[in-house]
Design a protein around this motif. Structure first.
Motif, mmCIF file in Angstrom:
data_model
loop_
_atom_site.group_PDB
_atom_site.id
_atom_site.type_symbol
_atom_site.label_atom_id
_atom_site.label_comp_id
_atom_site.label_asym_id
_atom_site.label_seq_id
_atom_site.Cartn_x
_atom_site.Cartn_y
_atom_site.Cartn_z
ATOM 1 N N CYS A 104 57.177 -93.302 79.984
ATOM 2 C CA CYS A 104 56.154 -94.109 79.302
ATOM 3 C C CYS A 104 56.328 -95.602 79.501
ATOM 4 N N ASP A 105 57.489 -96.012 80.014
ATOM 5 C CA ASP A 105 57.825 -97.420 80.245
ATOM 6 C C ASP A 105 57.664 -98.262 78.979
ATOM 7 N N GLU A 106 58.027 -97.680 77.850
ATOM 8 C CA GLU A 106 58.079 -98.411 76.580
ATOM 9 C C GLU A 106 59.458 -98.210 75.965
ATOM 10 N N THR A 107 59.785 -99.023 74.988
ATOM 11 C CA THR A 107 61.109 -98.964 74.373
ATOM 12 C C THR A 107 61.266 -97.693 73.542
ATOM 13 N N CYS A 114 71.153 -94.825 57.027
ATOM 14 C CA CYS A 114 72.205 -95.524 56.280
ATOM 15 C C CYS A 114 71.581 -96.007 54.987
ATOM 16 N N GLY A 115 71.827 -95.290 53.896
ATOM 17 C CA GLY A 115 71.178 -95.634 52.634
ATOM 18 C C GLY A 115 69.688 -95.419 52.735
ATOM 19 N N THR A 116 68.904 -96.468 52.492
ATOM 20 C CA THR A 116 67.446 -96.374 52.608
ATOM 21 C C THR A 116 66.950 -97.016 53.897
ATOM 22 N N ASN A 117 67.864 -97.228 54.845
ATOM 23 C CA ASN A 117 67.516 -97.834 56.125
ATOM 24 C C ASN A 117 67.807 -96.875 57.272
ATOM 25 N N MET A 118 67.282 -97.222 58.444
ATOM 26 C CA MET A 118 67.631 -96.551 59.687
ATOM 27 C C MET A 118 68.344 -97.567 60.565
ATOM 28 N N VAL A 119 69.423 -97.143 61.223
ATOM 29 C CA VAL A 119 70.234 -98.032 62.049
ATOM 30 C C VAL A 119 70.090 -97.647 63.517
ATOM 31 N N TYR A 120 69.819 -98.628 64.370
ATOM 32 C CA TYR A 120 69.721 -98.387 65.797
ATOM 33 C C TYR A 120 71.105 -98.049 66.369
ATOM 34 N N VAL A 121 71.208 -96.889 67.038
ATOM 35 C CA VAL A 121 72.476 -96.503 67.656
ATOM 36 C C VAL A 121 72.344 -96.334 69.169
ATOM 37 N N ALA A 122 71.124 -96.261 69.680
ATOM 38 C CA ALA A 122 70.888 -96.191 71.128
ATOM 39 C C ALA A 122 69.470 -96.652 71.397
ATOM 40 N N SER A 126 61.871 -101.345 77.227
ATOM 41 C CA SER A 126 60.783 -101.435 78.190
ATOM 42 C C SER A 126 60.984 -102.626 79.130
ATOM 43 N N ARG A 127 60.501 -102.480 80.359
ATOM 44 C CA ARG A 127 60.531 -103.601 81.305
ATOM 45 C C ARG A 127 59.396 -104.578 81.024
ATOM 46 N N LYS A 128 58.453 -104.147 80.182
ATOM 47 C CA LYS A 128 57.298 -104.980 79.869
ATOM 48 C C LYS A 128 57.595 -105.844 78.642
ATOM 49 N N PRO A 129 56.793 -106.896 78.405
ATOM 50 C CA PRO A 129 57.020 -107.749 77.229
ATOM 51 C C PRO A 129 56.920 -106.959 75.925
ATOM 52 N N ILE A 130 57.819 -107.270 74.970
ATOM 53 C CA ILE A 130 57.797 -106.630 73.660
ATOM 54 C C ILE A 130 57.767 -107.698 72.581
ATOM 55 N N VAL A 131 57.223 -107.335 71.411
ATOM 56 C CA VAL A 131 57.085 -108.293 70.307
ATOM 57 C C VAL A 131 58.441 -108.668 69.736
ATOM 58 N N ALA A 132 59.303 -107.678 69.541
ATOM 59 C CA ALA A 132 60.620 -107.943 68.941
ATOM 60 C C ALA A 132 61.636 -106.971 69.510
ATOM 61 N N HIS A 133 62.816 -107.479 69.818
ATOM 62 C CA HIS A 133 63.896 -106.631 70.313
ATOM 63 C C HIS A 133 64.877 -106.359 69.183
ATOM 64 N N MET A 134 65.207 -105.084 68.984
ATOM 65 C CA MET A 134 66.154 -104.685 67.946
ATOM 66 C C MET A 134 67.459 -104.275 68.613
ATOM 67 N N GLU A 201 52.776 -101.589 60.351
ATOM 68 C CA GLU A 201 53.254 -101.724 58.974
ATOM 69 C C GLU A 201 54.568 -102.494 58.888
ATOM 70 N N TYR A 202 55.317 -102.501 59.992
ATOM 71 C CA TYR A 202 56.607 -103.184 60.012
ATOM 72 C C TYR A 202 56.519 -104.506 60.775
ATOM 73 N N TYR A 203 55.880 -104.473 61.920
ATOM 74 C CA TYR A 203 55.635 -105.672 62.727
ATOM 75 C C TYR A 203 54.174 -105.680 63.151
ATOM 76 N N LEU A 204 53.499 -106.807 63.002
ATOM 77 C CA LEU A 204 52.165 -106.938 63.550
ATOM 78 C C LEU A 204 52.262 -106.905 65.075
ATOM 79 N N GLY A 205 51.390 -106.155 65.686
ATOM 80 C CA GLY A 205 51.427 -106.012 67.136
ATOM 81 C C GLY A 205 52.213 -104.816 67.616
ATOM 82 N N HIS A 206 52.886 -104.099 66.674
ATOM 83 C CA HIS A 206 53.681 -102.921 67.027
ATOM 84 C C HIS A 206 53.090 -101.673 66.387
#
Length: 260
Positions: A104-107, A114-122, A126-134, A201-206
């Motif tokens: 799909c060439d997307e992230t 973790c509690g009430t959050n989700m933690v990035y582990v992997a 994407s090779r294309k521009p993204i709004v925010a990198h986590m 709902e989390y990021y505009l544009g995502h």
């Protein structure tokens, strides 16, 4: 943490304070004075001084000799790297995350609760521009993200309600759902569909879709999600193409986990 654990005679408050100091550093607090550390963590200056001295001696924080402000040292990364190295789920997931990223060439990312959050582990970016990198280790709330709702979909309804009661349900964008019953209804819809959704709902544009990863006992342990920038995808395309892809990816990871 429950109050019973904190009140136990086995509970070590010094360890709690030390970890609290390490966790206090971040993008908003890259450099802190001793007084700022004490204020941020909520401990006395003398207590902060002793613990920071110990952390500095062990190599986990370092002090600028001119500003006398502290920052995290690279040794802190050993702890996170050890977690990633020991996590068999990540090893199982990486080939499937990589394959979906290529298709799909997307992230495409894997997150764990973790509690009430989700933690990035992997993550495969994407090779294309993204709004925010986590970055790996970043957190995002369960209630307003596709990964979080996908994970919640793999839990009993009462556990979902309990986690939503613990969370601070606040609007992060004009589209964020904050009513617990609406969120629960959204989670249940995702459970039936096999993947959950998040339209800005989390990021505009995502836009995002996510699906749960299960263990051998049929309980959700993680979630896969893909980011679809609204500049490249329509809602119908996200639902019709990326939704089934992320569901298939999470299913393949689930099968790999159960095979171990």
């Amino acid at each position: 943490m429950d109050s019973d654990s904190r009140n136990s005679p086995m509970f070590n408050q010094s360890v709690e304070k030390g970890l609290g100091i390490l966790a206090a550093f971040g993008s908003r607090n890259r450099h802190m004075s001793l007084g700022q550390i004490a204020e941020t963590v909520g401990i006395t200056r003398s207590s902060a001084q002793r613990i920071v001295f110990t952390l500095e001696a062990l190599g986990y924080v370092t002090k600028d000799p001119y500003t006398r402000r502290y920052e995290l040292a690279t040794k802190v990364m050993e702890i996170g790297c050890n977690y990633v190295a020991a996590n068999t789920l990540i090893d199982s997931a990486n080939p499937f995350l990589s394959a979906m990223n290529s298709n799909c060439d997307e992230t495409v990312s894997l997150t764990e609760p973790c509690g009430t959050n989700m933690v990035y582990v992997a993550s495969f970016t994407s090779r294309k521009p993204i709004v925010a990198h986590m970055a790996i280790g970043s957190r995002m709330p369960m209630y307003c993200t596709s990964a979080g709702r996908a994970y919640l979909a793999g839990l009993p309804d009462e556990e979902i309600r309990s986690l939503l009661r613990q969370a601070e349900l606040k609007p992060l964008t004009p589209n964020t759902l904050t009513d617990p019953e609406q969120i629960l209804a959204n989670v249940v819809e995702g459970r039936v569909r096999g993947f959950s959704m998040n339209f800005e709902e989390y990021y505009l544009g995502h836009m995002n879709v996510g699906a749960p990863v299960y263990n051998k006992n049929g309980r959700a342990i993680a979630a896969v999600h893909v980011v679809a920038p609204s500049s490249r995808w329509t809602r119908d395309e996200v639902l019709g193409k990326l939704g089934p892809m992320v569901r298939e990816c999470a299913g393949a990871i689930t099968n790999a986990v159960r095979a171990h």
